[in-house]
Design a protein around this motif. Structure first.
Motif, short mmCIF file in Angstrom:
data_model
loop_
_atom_site.label_atom_id
_atom_site.label_comp_id
_atom_site.label_asym_id
_atom_site.label_seq_id
_atom_site.Cartn_x
_atom_site.Cartn_y
_atom_site.Cartn_z
N GLY A 198 -2.04 47.51 13.48
CA GLY A 198 -1.76 48.63 12.15
C GLY A 198 -3.34 48.75 11.57
N PRO A 199 -3.67 49.84 11.24
CA PRO A 199 -5.02 50.28 10.74
C PRO A 199 -5.19 49.55 9.25
CG PRO A 199 -3.95 52.06 10.49
CD PRO A 199 -3.03 51.06 11.23
N ALA A 200 -5.30 48.29 9.14
CA ALA A 200 -5.30 47.53 7.79
C ALA A 200 -7.09 47.42 7.55
CB ALA A 200 -4.79 45.97 8.04
N LEU A 201 -7.08 47.57 6.33
CA LEU A 201 -8.42 47.72 5.78
C LEU A 201 -9.38 46.36 6.12
CD1 LEU A 201 -10.57 49.36 4.24
CD2 LEU A 201 -9.73 48.50 2.21
N TRP A 202 -8.63 45.44 5.99
CA TRP A 202 -9.15 44.10 6.10
C TRP A 202 -9.80 43.78 7.67
CZ3 TRP A 202 -7.68 40.65 9.99
CH2 TRP A 202 -6.52 40.66 10.46
N ALA A 203 -8.78 44.51 8.37
CA ALA A 203 -9.19 44.39 9.88
C ALA A 203 -10.49 45.23 10.43
CB ALA A 203 -7.97 44.72 10.76
N ARG A 204 -10.55 46.45 9.61
CA ARG A 204 -11.53 47.18 9.87
C ARG A 204 -12.70 46.53 9.27
NH1 ARG A 204 -11.12 52.92 10.91
NH2 ARG A 204 -9.02 53.58 11.05
N ALA A 205 -12.86 46.19 8.24
CA ALA A 205 -14.12 45.52 7.64
C ALA A 205 -14.35 44.45 8.39
CB ALA A 205 -13.63 45.09 5.96
N ALA A 206 -13.55 43.33 8.75
CA ALA A 206 -13.72 42.18 9.44
C ALA A 206 -14.60 42.72 10.95
CB ALA A 206 -12.62 41.34 9.76
N GLY A 207 -13.73 43.70 11.31
CA GLY A 207 -14.16 44.27 12.62
C GLY A 207 -15.77 44.85 12.89
N ILE A 208 -16.05 45.20 11.77
CA ILE A 208 -17.17 45.95 11.82
C ILE A 208 -18.35 44.66 11.54
CG2 ILE A 208 -18.80 47.24 10.05
CD1 ILE A 208 -16.67 49.15 9.42
N ALA A 209 -18.02 43.75 10.55
CA ALA A 209 -18.88 42.43 10.35
C ALA A 209 -18.76 41.51 11.74
CB ALA A 209 -18.14 41.87 9.27
N LEU A 210 -17.84 41.43 12.34
CA LEU A 210 -17.85 40.71 13.79
C LEU A 210 -18.64 41.62 14.95
CD1 LEU A 210 -14.50 38.94 13.51
CD2 LEU A 210 -16.67 37.78 13.08
N ALA A 211 -18.33 42.58 14.87
CA ALA A 211 -19.07 43.45 15.91
C ALA A 211 -20.61 43.33 15.73
CB ALA A 211 -18.53 44.89 15.96
N ALA A 212 -20.77 43.45 14.42
CA ALA A 212 -22.45 43.24 14.18
C ALA A 212 -23.05 42.06 14.48
CB ALA A 212 -22.77 43.41 12.73
N LEU A 213 -22.34 40.87 14.39
CA LEU A 213 -22.52 39.54 14.60
C LEU A 213 -22.52 39.40 16.14
CD1 LEU A 213 -23.20 36.79 13.45
CD2 LEU A 213 -20.75 36.42 13.51
N SER A 214 -21.72 40.09 16.76
CA SER A 214 -21.59 39.87 18.28
C SER A 214 -22.91 40.70 18.82
CB SER A 214 -20.42 40.65 18.81
OG SER A 214 -20.57 40.59 20.10
N VAL A 215 -23.35 41.70 18.28
CA VAL A 215 -24.46 42.56 18.55
C VAL A 215 -25.49 41.67 18.56
CG1 VAL A 215 -26.13 44.41 18.10
CG2 VAL A 215 -23.62 45.21 18.45
N VAL A 216 -25.93 40.73 17.24
CA VAL A 216 -26.74 40.14 17.29
C VAL A 216 -26.96 38.92 18.21
CG1 VAL A 216 -27.97 38.30 15.61
CG2 VAL A 216 -27.22 40.78 14.84
N ALA A 217 -25.64 38.46 18.31
CA ALA A 217 -25.59 37.14 19.29
C ALA A 217 -25.80 37.57 20.70
CB ALA A 217 -24.12 36.65 19.37
N ASN A 218 -25.38 38.73 21.19
CA ASN A 218 -25.74 39.23 22.59
C ASN A 218 -27.39 39.72 22.71
OD1 ASN A 218 -23.41 39.28 24.02
ND2 ASN A 218 -22.49 40.90 22.60
N PHE A 219 -27.90 40.11 21.47
CA PHE A 219 -29.41 40.32 21.61
C PHE A 219 -30.10 38.93 21.87
CE2 PHE A 219 -33.63 40.35 19.67
CZ PHE A 219 -34.19 41.43 20.26
N LEU A 220 -29.61 38.06 21.35
CA LEU A 220 -30.41 36.67 21.34
C LEU A 220 -30.08 36.10 22.58
CD1 LEU A 220 -29.95 35.20 17.67
CD2 LEU A 220 -31.74 36.19 18.63
N TYR A 221 -28.78 36.37 23.29
CA TYR A 221 -28.37 36.00 24.61
C TYR A 221 -28.95 36.70 25.72
CZ TYR A 221 -24.91 33.58 27.42
OH TYR A 221 -24.25 32.70 28.15
N LEU A 222 -29.84 37.74 25.38
CA LEU A 222 -30.18 38.47 26.51
C LEU A 222 -31.03 37.69 27.67
CD1 LEU A 222 -31.94 41.43 24.81
CD2 LEU A 222 -30.49 41.68 26.74
N PRO A 223 -31.75 36.64 27.26
CA PRO A 223 -32.38 35.93 28.52
C PRO A 223 -31.46 35.18 29.57
CG PRO A 223 -33.46 35.62 26.58
CD PRO A 223 -32.31 36.41 26.25
N TYR A 224 -30.25 35.03 29.08
CA TYR A 224 -29.12 34.18 29.65
C TYR A 224 -28.46 35.17 30.69
CZ TYR A 224 -30.77 30.58 26.61
OH TYR A 224 -31.30 29.39 25.94
N GLN A 225 -28.02 36.17 30.22
CA GLN A 225 -27.40 37.29 30.93
C GLN A 225 -27.74 38.49 30.48
OE1 GLN A 225 -22.99 36.25 30.49
NE2 GLN A 225 -22.61 35.23 32.64
#
Length: 142
Positions: free
Chosen positions: A86-113
């Protein structure tokens, strides 16, 4: 006398596409979480699965990267499940925050994969855009 006119419906615009994108963003978060879990297990189980990098500013051991990806992957799957149920507000907010964290983690992971990291950055960027774009406040539940 003028005759009363009925209101004309608004032309379909990008809001419908973005609403469908929210479902797709939930699926992408789920897939990215599952792949993060698999990357984490591979990094924890065998320290020689990924290429060893020489001197890198953001250098962690591959076991540490395994734990980072495993924890982030599990949390992404949980939030994706919340988005898909369901399109819950908490899921949208958490999804945005975690997607941003995932983007940063993937940027730092660039040399490995490098290829998977670039794909992960692109997926995270789409997820952030899709979850931040709300077609109407009535679509959200708390």
């Amino acid at each position: 006398m003028s005759q009363p006119t009925s209101p004309t419906p608004a032309a379909p615009g990008p809001a419908g596409w973005a609403a469908g994108g929210t479902l797709f963003a939930g699926v992408l978060l789920f897939v990215q979480g599952v792949i993060g879990i698999l990357q984490g297990i591979a990094g924890i189980a065998e320290d020689d699965v990924y290429a060893h990098v020489g001197d890198y500013v953001f250098e962690f051991s591959l076991t540490a990267w395994g734990w980072i990806h495993l924890v982030l992957g599990v949390v992404l799957v949980v939030v994706a499940w919340g988005l898909l149920s369901g399109p819950a507000l908490w899921a949208r907010a958490a999804g945005i925050a975690l997607a941003a964290l995932s983007v940063v983690a993937n940027f730092l992971y660039l040399p490995y994969q490098p290829w998977w990291a670039v794909i992960g950055i692109a997926i995270g960027t789409f997820v952030i855009w899709s979850l931040a774009h709300t077609s109407s406040p009535d679509d959200l539940t708390t």
